[in-house]
Design an enzyme around this catalytic site. Structure first.
Site, PDB file in Angstrom:
ATOM      1  N   HIS A 126       0.876  -1.187   0.000  1.00  0.00           N
ATOM      2  CA  HIS A 126       0.000   0.000   0.000  1.00  0.00           C
ATOM      3  C   HIS A 126       0.909   1.232   0.000  1.00  0.00           C
ATOM      4  O   HIS A 126       2.020   1.182   0.537  1.00  0.00           O
ATOM      5  CB  HIS A 126      -0.844  -0.045   1.275  1.00  0.00           C
ATOM      6  CG  HIS A 126      -1.909   0.991   1.390  1.00  0.00           C
ATOM      7  ND1 HIS A 126      -1.650   2.272   1.793  1.00  0.00           N
ATOM      8  CD2 HIS A 126      -3.249   0.932   1.174  1.00  0.00           C
ATOM      9  CE1 HIS A 126      -2.781   2.959   1.819  1.00  0.00           C
ATOM     10  NE2 HIS A 126      -3.769   2.169   1.445  1.00  0.00           N
ATOM     11  N   ASP A 203       3.104  -4.719   8.115  1.00  0.00           N
ATOM     12  CA  ASP A 203       1.919  -3.881   7.972  1.00  0.00           C
ATOM     13  C   ASP A 203       0.708  -4.808   8.109  1.00  0.00           C
ATOM     14  O   ASP A 203       0.367  -5.548   7.181  1.00  0.00           O
ATOM     15  CB  ASP A 203       1.949  -3.198   6.599  1.00  0.00           C
ATOM     16  CG  ASP A 203       0.669  -2.424   6.313  1.00  0.00           C
ATOM     17  OD1 ASP A 203      -0.257  -2.473   7.139  1.00  0.00           O
ATOM     18  OD2 ASP A 203       0.598  -1.780   5.250  1.00  0.00           O
ATOM     19  N   GLN A 206      -4.395  -5.099   7.053  1.00  0.00           N
ATOM     20  CA  GLN A 206      -5.412  -5.972   6.457  1.00  0.00           C
ATOM     21  C   GLN A 206      -5.413  -7.369   7.071  1.00  0.00           C
ATOM     22  O   GLN A 206      -6.037  -8.283   6.520  1.00  0.00           O
ATOM     23  CB  GLN A 206      -5.200  -6.090   4.936  1.00  0.00           C
ATOM     24  CG  GLN A 206      -5.389  -4.799   4.168  1.00  0.00           C
ATOM     25  CD  GLN A 206      -6.832  -4.306   4.174  1.00  0.00           C
ATOM     26  OE1 GLN A 206      -7.762  -5.005   4.557  1.00  0.00           O
ATOM     27  NE2 GLN A 206      -7.025  -3.069   3.756  1.00  0.00           N
ATOM     28  N   LYS A 229     -10.259  -0.290  10.602  1.00  0.00           N
ATOM     29  CA  LYS A 229     -10.434  -1.478   9.759  1.00  0.00           C
ATOM     30  C   LYS A 229     -10.771  -2.696  10.598  1.00  0.00           C
ATOM     31  O   LYS A 229     -10.906  -3.800  10.077  1.00  0.00           O
ATOM     32  CB  LYS A 229      -9.164  -1.740   8.946  1.00  0.00           C
ATOM     33  CG  LYS A 229      -8.885  -0.678   7.872  1.00  0.00           C
ATOM     34  CD  LYS A 229      -7.674  -1.044   7.068  1.00  0.00           C
ATOM     35  CE  LYS A 229      -7.116   0.103   6.251  1.00  0.00           C
ATOM     36  NZ  LYS A 229      -7.920   0.447   5.091  1.00  0.00           N
ATOM     37  N   CYS A 367      -4.712   2.549  -3.733  1.00  0.00           N
ATOM     38  CA  CYS A 367      -3.478   3.056  -3.111  1.00  0.00           C
ATOM     39  C   CYS A 367      -2.335   2.060  -3.286  1.00  0.00           C
ATOM     40  O   CYS A 367      -1.541   1.835  -2.345  1.00  0.00           O
ATOM     41  CB  CYS A 367      -3.663   3.380  -1.624  1.00  0.00           C
ATOM     42  SG  CYS A 367      -4.800   4.717  -1.355  1.00  0.00           S
TER      43      CYS A 367
HETATM   44  C1  LIG Z   1      -2.241  -2.787   3.610  1.00  0.00           C
HETATM   45  C2  LIG Z   1      -2.564  -1.405   4.103  1.00  0.00           C
HETATM   46  N1  LIG Z   1      -1.642  -0.703   4.754  1.00  0.00           N
HETATM   47  C3  LIG Z   1      -1.871   0.527   5.231  1.00  0.00           C
HETATM   48  C4  LIG Z   1      -3.087   1.132   5.047  1.00  0.00           C
HETATM   49  C5  LIG Z   1      -3.291   2.525   5.578  1.00  0.00           C
HETATM   50  O1  LIG Z   1      -4.261   2.525   6.562  1.00  0.00           O
HETATM   51  P1  LIG Z   1      -4.810   3.922   7.135  1.00  0.00           P
HETATM   52  O2  LIG Z   1      -5.283   4.702   5.967  1.00  0.00           O
HETATM   53  O3  LIG Z   1      -5.902   3.526   8.070  1.00  0.00           O
HETATM   54  O4  LIG Z   1      -3.673   4.572   7.846  1.00  0.00           O
HETATM   55  C6  LIG Z   1      -4.089   0.456   4.363  1.00  0.00           C
HETATM   56  C7  LIG Z   1      -5.393   1.092   4.103  1.00  0.00           C
HETATM   57  O5  LIG Z   1      -6.136   0.698   3.235  1.00  0.00           O
HETATM   58  C8  LIG Z   1      -3.828  -0.854   3.885  1.00  0.00           C
HETATM   59  O6  LIG Z   1      -4.755  -1.550   3.218  1.00  0.00           O
END
Ligand SMILES: Cc1ncc(COP(=O)(O)O)c(C=O)c1O
Length: 408
Positions: A126, A203, A206, A229, A367
């Site tokens: 992401h 990370d 998800q 999430k 993203c």
């Molecule tokens: C794999 C992953 N990492 C990081 C993020 C960023 O999360 P946030 O926008 O809640 O900070 C997302 C958001 O969709 C994500 O899917």
């Protein structure tokens, strides 16, 4: 198909938003990877904090301040136990996964990297796990190396190892891809990194809502995720770090509460976790996140996972019956995220027309533009499931896609 262990019909009553209609059609919410809906217990907890204990935390001797402080610190322990951290001071509250990655990227590179040092990422990250490193690259002269993905959308251990060099300072990767749904072999990658004395950041944005995580068993050095999430409120996130790793990082932001002593000449910093929590933290959000974790634990993460696996398999089977259907990401180890394309229909058109049928899916690059480039596509349509989704909703999605496809 086996009956679900969870009583989904009753569980859905906990989520008031799901009873809505959109354009006169019952809402079918399949955008859970973007954000999940909130159970009433979480919504009520926010109201309860503001109605009963609201006061700024840590700095007050008065009764309400003490109650609010206790609530925030209890929430830290709830998160600690949820991810099986050794100590609650290894749990830092941030504004989200994005801020957590920025914190590590900034503090780690500033303190431990010199020009030419390398950070390893993967092609399926992401933007939240790409851009913070690029910003640091431009400041400190580090080099970013990217692990490619296979045709199925997987990462191969040998490809990670191939990129490791004497200059590698950190490996940072997603546990679960927000586009492909692939569950990456993070335990093996962490082990691999450690064989070369390289710390690994996961990370878990998800994964933490789908897969039980034990940071001690995984042995990851850092792990990040977002509350919104995982059925909690927006604006709250977590950075987990091993105490010895966090101790090595300088503060990310300056302000109140993160200090030990301040003069205009010199400031000394507070201990963990406060060193990284400058300013008034979102104690309402942290308390509500703890409530979301209690909700998840009441249902049981294993039960949640089983239900979501059923939905993933049911949806995959049904979607593949649609002429022209192409599922992007075909790993055998997937979480409940399905990206797809149908014939030559633009994802945006499909998303717009499905919306008019009451079906909420996400379209675009999610993203993850470098991943789209690697796949040679502009974007996808993404349906992502939570335990409260049903087979009937998937049938509605499939019927909706067929109807839209018939228009082209
Ligand atoms: C794999 C992953 N990492 C990081 C993020 C960023 O999360 P946030 O926008 O809640 O900070 C997302 C958001 O969709 C994500 O899917």
């Amino acid at each position: 198909m086996d009956e679900s262990i969870l009583d989904i019909k009753n569980i859905r009553k906990d989520f008031p938003i799901l009873t809505q209609t959109v354009y006169g059609k019952p809402l079918v919410y399949l955008d859970n990877a973007a954000t999940t809906q909130k159970p009433l217990s979480v919504i009520r907890k926010i109201e309860e904090v503001y109605s009963t204990i609201n006061a700024n935390i840590h700095r007050g001797v008065h009764h309400l301040s003490q109650l609010a402080t206790e609530s925030h610190e209890e929430a830290r322990k709830t998160v600690q136990h949820y991810i099986h951290a050794a100590n609650s001071n290894e749990v830092i509250f941030t504004s989200g996964a994005t801020e957590s990655v920025n914190l590590v990227a900034s503090s780690f590179c500033r303190s431990q990297c010199k020009p030419g040092d390398e950070i390893i990422l993967t092609a399926m990250e992401h933007h939240a796990n790409i851009i913070p490193w690029q910003i640091q690259r431009d400041i400190t002269g580090i080099v970013l190396k990217v692990v490619p993905i296979t045709e199925k959308g997987e990462i191969r251990l040998e490809d990670v190892e191939e990129l490791i060099s004497s200059k590698t300072k950190l490996i940072s990767l997603a546990h679960v891809s927000n586009v492909l749904g692939t569950i990456n072999p993070v335990a093996e990658i962490i082990q691999l990194g450690h064989n070369y004395n390289i710390p690994v950041m996961i990370d878990a944005a998800q994964s933490v809502q789908h897969i039980p995580i034990d940071v001690q068993a995984l042995d990851c050095d850092f792990l990040v995720f977002s509350s919104h999430k995982m059925y909690g409120p927006t604006g709250v996130g977590i950075l987990y770090g091993k105490e010895n790793q966090l101790d090595k990082l300088p503060p990310y932001q300056g302000g109140g509460e993160m200090i030990a002593h301040v003069t205009f000449e010199k400031t000394t910093f507070n201990e963990l976790p406060f060193k990284f929590e400058a300013g008034t933290p979102d104690y309402v959000g942290s308390t509500a996140l703890a409530e979301a974790i209690r909700y998840i634990e009441k249902l049981g993460l294993e039960n949640i996972r089983k239900q979501e696996d059923r939905l993933l398999h049911y949806a995959t089977e049904k979607l593949l019956q649609i002429p022209g259907m192409q599922i992007i990401g075909t790993s055998g180890r997937k979480s409940s995220v399905i990206s797809f394309l149908v014939g030559g229909i633009h994802p945006y058109d499909m998303g717009m027309l499905l919306d008019h049928l009451g079906i909420a899916v996400r379209t675009g690059h999610h993203c993850a533009q470098p991943l789209m480039d690697a796949l040679g596509i502009e974007g996808t349509i993404r349906a992502s499931f939570a335990f409260y989704n049903t087979e009937e909703e998937i049938d509605t999605l499939v019927a909706g896609i067929k109807r839209v496809a018939g228009m082209f």
